[in-house]
Design a protein around this motif. Structure first.
Motif, PDB file in Angstrom:
ATOM      1  N   ALA B 274      -5.279  48.012 -42.061  1.00 55.57           N
ATOM      2  CA  ALA B 274      -4.110  47.493 -42.325  1.00 55.57           C
ATOM      3  C   ALA B 274      -3.779  46.744 -43.733  1.00 55.57           C
ATOM      4  O   ALA B 274      -2.813  46.438 -44.199  1.00 55.57           O
ATOM      5  N   ARG B 275      -4.948  46.253 -44.145  1.00 54.53           N
ATOM      6  CA  ARG B 275      -4.992  45.301 -45.410  1.00 54.53           C
ATOM      7  C   ARG B 275      -4.955  46.223 -46.677  1.00 54.53           C
ATOM      8  O   ARG B 275      -5.116  45.954 -47.646  1.00 54.53           O
ATOM      9  N   GLY B 276      -4.903  47.672 -46.240  1.00 57.93           N
ATOM     10  CA  GLY B 276      -4.717  48.557 -47.392  1.00 57.93           C
ATOM     11  C   GLY B 276      -3.568  49.516 -47.272  1.00 57.93           C
ATOM     12  O   GLY B 276      -2.591  49.101 -46.410  1.00 57.93           O
ATOM     13  N   GLU B 277      -3.546  50.586 -47.492  1.00 55.80           N
ATOM     14  CA  GLU B 277      -2.727  51.577 -46.949  1.00 55.80           C
ATOM     15  C   GLU B 277      -3.274  52.989 -46.815  1.00 55.80           C
ATOM     16  O   GLU B 277      -4.522  53.234 -47.195  1.00 55.80           O
ATOM     17  N   PRO B 278      -2.806  54.048 -46.068  1.00 49.91           N
ATOM     18  CA  PRO B 278      -3.610  55.072 -45.852  1.00 49.91           C
ATOM     19  C   PRO B 278      -4.461  55.922 -46.807  1.00 49.91           C
ATOM     20  O   PRO B 278      -5.880  56.282 -46.556  1.00 49.91           O
ATOM     21  N   SER B 279      -3.879  55.936 -48.029  1.00 54.18           N
ATOM     22  CA  SER B 279      -4.777  56.662 -49.088  1.00 54.18           C
ATOM     23  C   SER B 279      -5.877  55.674 -49.603  1.00 54.18           C
ATOM     24  O   SER B 279      -7.001  56.242 -50.054  1.00 54.18           O
ATOM     25  N   SER B 280      -5.885  54.493 -49.609  1.00 48.37           N
ATOM     26  CA  SER B 280      -6.853  53.692 -49.631  1.00 48.37           C
ATOM     27  C   SER B 280      -6.855  52.473 -48.755  1.00 48.37           C
ATOM     28  O   SER B 280      -6.319  51.314 -48.879  1.00 48.37           O
ATOM     29  N   PRO B 281      -7.630  52.558 -47.493  1.00 46.42           N
ATOM     30  CA  PRO B 281      -7.637  51.637 -46.442  1.00 46.42           C
ATOM     31  C   PRO B 281      -8.552  50.422 -46.917  1.00 46.42           C
ATOM     32  O   PRO B 281      -9.361  50.560 -47.534  1.00 46.42           O
ATOM     33  N   GLY B 282      -8.003  49.348 -46.329  1.00 41.85           N
ATOM     34  CA  GLY B 282      -8.831  48.063 -46.500  1.00 41.85           C
ATOM     35  C   GLY B 282      -8.565  47.501 -47.746  1.00 41.85           C
ATOM     36  O   GLY B 282      -7.782  47.898 -48.525  1.00 41.85           O
ATOM     37  N   PRO B 283      -8.894  46.060 -47.809  1.00 36.99           N
ATOM     38  CA  PRO B 283      -8.618  45.329 -49.055  1.00 36.99           C
ATOM     39  C   PRO B 283      -9.872  46.061 -50.143  1.00 36.99           C
ATOM     40  O   PRO B 283     -10.612  46.777 -49.794  1.00 36.99           O
ATOM     41  N   ARG B 284      -9.402  45.810 -51.045  1.00 39.62           N
ATOM     42  CA  ARG B 284     -10.516  46.045 -52.280  1.00 39.62           C
ATOM     43  C   ARG B 284     -10.642  45.004 -53.342  1.00 39.62           C
ATOM     44  O   ARG B 284      -9.706  44.097 -53.510  1.00 39.62           O
ATOM     45  N   LEU B 285     -11.788  44.949 -53.850  1.00 39.71           N
ATOM     46  CA  LEU B 285     -12.233  43.856 -54.837  1.00 39.71           C
ATOM     47  C   LEU B 285     -11.867  44.415 -56.110  1.00 39.71           C
ATOM     48  O   LEU B 285     -12.019  45.743 -56.446  1.00 39.71           O
ATOM     49  N   VAL B 286     -11.075  43.646 -57.214  1.00 35.61           N
ATOM     50  CA  VAL B 286     -10.768  43.864 -58.318  1.00 35.61           C
ATOM     51  C   VAL B 286     -11.155  42.877 -59.522  1.00 35.61           C
ATOM     52  O   VAL B 286     -11.201  41.581 -59.117  1.00 35.61           O
ATOM     53  N   THR B 287     -11.686  43.549 -60.522  1.00 34.39           N
ATOM     54  CA  THR B 287     -12.251  42.481 -61.651  1.00 34.39           C
ATOM     55  C   THR B 287     -10.996  42.593 -62.734  1.00 34.39           C
ATOM     56  O   THR B 287     -10.689  43.719 -63.130  1.00 34.39           O
ATOM     57  N   LEU B 288     -10.684  41.562 -63.170  1.00 38.90           N
ATOM     58  CA  LEU B 288      -9.784  41.308 -64.329  1.00 38.90           C
ATOM     59  C   LEU B 288     -10.450  41.091 -65.702  1.00 38.90           C
ATOM     60  O   LEU B 288     -11.550  40.325 -65.786  1.00 38.90           O
ATOM     61  N   THR B 289     -10.075  41.795 -66.690  1.00 39.91           N
ATOM     62  CA  THR B 289     -10.645  41.751 -67.748  1.00 39.91           C
ATOM     63  C   THR B 289      -9.608  42.064 -68.892  1.00 39.91           C
ATOM     64  O   THR B 289      -8.464  42.157 -68.671  1.00 39.91           O
ATOM     65  N   GLY B 290     -10.091  42.002 -70.267  1.00 39.74           N
ATOM     66  CA  GLY B 290      -9.165  42.129 -71.425  1.00 39.74           C
ATOM     67  C   GLY B 290      -8.606  40.695 -71.662  1.00 39.74           C
ATOM     68  O   GLY B 290      -9.079  39.832 -71.453  1.00 39.74           O
ATOM     69  N   ALA B 291      -7.267  40.777 -72.081  1.00 38.04           N
ATOM     70  CA  ALA B 291      -6.529  39.608 -72.397  1.00 38.04           C
ATOM     71  C   ALA B 291      -6.041  38.947 -71.236  1.00 38.04           C
ATOM     72  O   ALA B 291      -4.875  38.500 -71.097  1.00 38.04           O
ATOM     73  N   VAL B 292      -6.664  38.591 -70.134  1.00 34.58           N
ATOM     74  CA  VAL B 292      -6.333  38.120 -69.118  1.00 34.58           C
ATOM     75  C   VAL B 292      -6.822  36.479 -69.172  1.00 34.58           C
ATOM     76  O   VAL B 292      -7.455  36.115 -70.310  1.00 34.58           O
ATOM     77  N   ASN B 293      -6.015  35.342 -68.496  1.00 29.19           N
ATOM     78  CA  ASN B 293      -6.507  34.137 -68.485  1.00 29.19           C
ATOM     79  C   ASN B 293      -7.897  33.957 -67.890  1.00 29.19           C
ATOM     80  O   ASN B 293      -8.727  33.052 -68.484  1.00 29.19           O
ATOM     81  N   ARG B 294      -8.286  34.540 -67.116  1.00 27.79           N
ATOM     82  CA  ARG B 294      -9.560  34.384 -66.370  1.00 27.79           C
ATOM     83  C   ARG B 294     -10.402  35.519 -66.357  1.00 27.79           C
ATOM     84  O   ARG B 294     -10.596  36.381 -65.338  1.00 27.79           O
TER      85      ARG B 294
END
Lengths: 76, 488
Positions: B274-294
């Motif tokens: 339920a933390r995702g949706e049917p095509s990608s179930p569950g939570p996911r970990l994401v890394t931020l890069t490029g011109a982001v603040n962190r």
């Protein structure tokens, strides 16, 4: 019998013998490496040529396999 | 044996079609977004509850699922902290774990998105004792999710690996990492020692540390290295899960994937999915890069959070020029479009992208996408294993063309030539590395069409002296000059 034809791109060194023996099934790209155009050979003539080309490859890069049927029985 | 309700889902009575199971039905298909693994639609999800509200949070955020609880520095990484947050791993047998995998439809998080249950079932039916490798090497230079997971939540990774070992019926697990100063090998080593001391019923652990190269993290390269060969991709006529380099069926799974399994075994597949949706179930970990603040921050994303939501959580107020999604060999999406796009497999597929390894890179309005792409393509071309002819011949030419385009030295004919080389290279290698590079270039040409036209006409480029947004490691050796030792 029908066969799957693939080229192992790691082994291929561009001798181009496959394209000579099996012109309908293998093409050469601009650097001379083989590119399979007929991924599945159905007719006896094509199958024979595919095997002949595979045998002739000095690097054994042309892989000709009997069409993949499930080889293992599932265990229940 | 526990009586948790979701552990009683029976195995299907009908034996799955062996052709489909062994991956032979999709013979020759290849996931381009990531590496080698063949992307096939996952099994229908048994429990598909309504997605939760979008939530984005980092390590220690109470609203997250995997990253909740104290960070490693304040007791979250040890076994006590782990047990306090998660409790002991429920005692599940092999069919119980497989039921969990089946009903959750857990997809691979390494890039290919291949459902783990299919690898497990294929390996079980293929015959022979399977080899299980947890791939925590994370070759993508900008991605930090597996590293963060191994450093902050090592016991989740090990719990999940133990569960997959149970599902496969094997008593040894290889955890593969890169030999690099940032690798989490020491954290995992001490976590394993702690588990052994405390008598956690575990499989035998084997840590493997491979060369610190980009393609060395590809699944067949990892399997080859663990089997004692070079860490270079293999040409395979059958999926690894049918027969690996050792002659045994080999299951290579990403560290985040198995950690997700450890989580969903406790929460139940319904609550997890339920933390995702049917095509990608569950939570996911994401890394931020490029011109982001962190830069390099890892966040857990749940619900139908859009890329905009994720960037707002980083403190961005307005859509950037563009977003690079899925990895350095990923796909460009225009900022305004990306802002509205949910970070789910289905929504990203609609814009020809995919979640890949979960990287989101932000390109500011002041930088030039062509210059950035040229740098990425040069780096990725240099990271080829130098095995396949088209990779050796084609990638440096593509990198040259991209650099010429970025510096305004390419005209219509040159661009056409670049597209032709891309067409030749696409699908001709043993692994997905060259394909991913071609896809990156294609997305650059279509997304930044105006910029490409401007560069071809010799207009001055707004970002030519912008400092690098997507930084790449130094590649020391050129293709073809690699000594064998480098891959051993």
């Amino acid at each position: 019998m029908s066969v799957d034809i693939r080229i192992d791109p790691i082994l291929c060194r561009g001798h181009a013998i496959c394209a000579l023996f099996f012109a309908d099934g293998v093409d050469l790209d601009q650097w001379g490496f083989g590119k399979v155009v007929l991924a599945v050979a159905e007719t006896p003539k094509d199958v024979r040529r595919a095997f002949r080309a595979a045998t002739a490859c000095p690097n054994r890069a042309l892989v000709v396999q009997e069409r993949a049927a499930a080889t293992t029985e599932p265990v229940t | 044996m526990t009586t948790l309700p979701w552990l009683t889902i029976p195995e299907p009575a009908v034996t799955p079609d062996p052709d489909v199971l062994l991956g032979l039905a999709g013979f020759g298909e290849r996931a381009v977004a990531g590496f080698g693994e063949r992307a096939v639609a996952g099994p229908a999800i048994a429990v598909a509850p309504a997605p939760t509200d979008p939530h984005i949070g980092g390590v220690g955020d109470p609203g997250t699922l995997m990253l909740a609880g104290p960070p490693a520095g304040v007791g979250g990484g040890g076994l006590d902290g782990h047990l306090a947050t998660w409790g002991a791993l429920p005692g599940v047998d092999g069919s119980g774990v497989r039921a969990l995998l089946r009903s959750s439809a857990l997809d691979g998080r390494g890039g290919g998105g291949f459902p783990l249950i299919r690898k497990v079932e294929t390996a079980r039916f293929a015959g022979g004792v399977p080899v299980l490798i947890v791939n925590a090497s994370e070759s993508e230079p900008a991605s930090h999710k597996d590293r963060t997971l191994c450093a902050e939540r090592p016991h989740l990774v090990l719990d999940g690996a133990a569960l997959v070992a149970t599902a496969l019926g094997v008593d040894e697990v290889v955890v593969h990492l890169h030999r690099s100063p940032e690798s989490a090998a020491s954290t995992l080593e001490s976590a394993i020692a702690e588990r052994r001391r405390r008598g956690v019923p575990d499989p035998r652990w084997r840590l493997s540390a491979g060369p610190d190269r980009y393609v060395a993290g590809e699944s067949s390269a990892v399997a080859s290295y663990v089997d004692g060969g070079q860490a270079r991709p293999l040409f395979t006529t059958f999926p690894l899960a049918v027969i690996g380099p050792s002659g045994r069926p080999t299951v290579v799974s990403n560290a985040e994937t198995v950690a997700q399994l450890a989580v969903l075994a406790r929460t139940g597949p319904g609550a997890w999915a339920a933390r995702g949706e049917p095509s990608s179930p569950g939570p996911r970990l994401v890394t931020l890069t490029g011109a982001v603040n962190r830069r390099g921050r890892v966040v857990e994303v749940s619900g139908q959070a859009t890329i905009g939501d994720i960037l707002v959580a980083d403190g961005q107020a307005n859509p950037p020029a563009a977003v690079l999604v899925g990895g350095y060999a990923g796909t460009w999406i225009l900022g305004t479009e990306a802002w509205q796009t949910p970070f789910t497999r289905e929504a990203l597929a609609a814009v020809d992208a995919g979640p890949g390894c979960g990287l989101i890179g932000l390109l500011p309005h002041s930088a030039c996408a062509l210059v950035e792409t040229a740098r990425l393509v040069r780096y990725l071309a240099g990271e080829s294993a130098g095995q396949c002819g088209t990779c050796v011949a084609g990638l440096p030419r593509l990198a040259d063309a991209c650099e010429a385009l970025a510096s305004g030295d390419l005209r219509k004919r040159g661009v056409r030539r670049m597209v032709t080389i891309g067409d030749i290279v696409l699908g001709s290698g043993a692994c997905g590395h060259p394909d991913a590079i071609v896809k990156l270039i294609r997305s650059m040409l279509s997304v930044f069409e105006d910029d490409v036209v401007g560069h071809m006409a010799g207009h001055p480029c707004r970002g030519s002296d912008h400092p690098p947004v997507f930084t790449v490691p130094e590649v020391e050796l050129a293709i073809g000059r690699d000594g064998l030792r480098e891959w051993a």
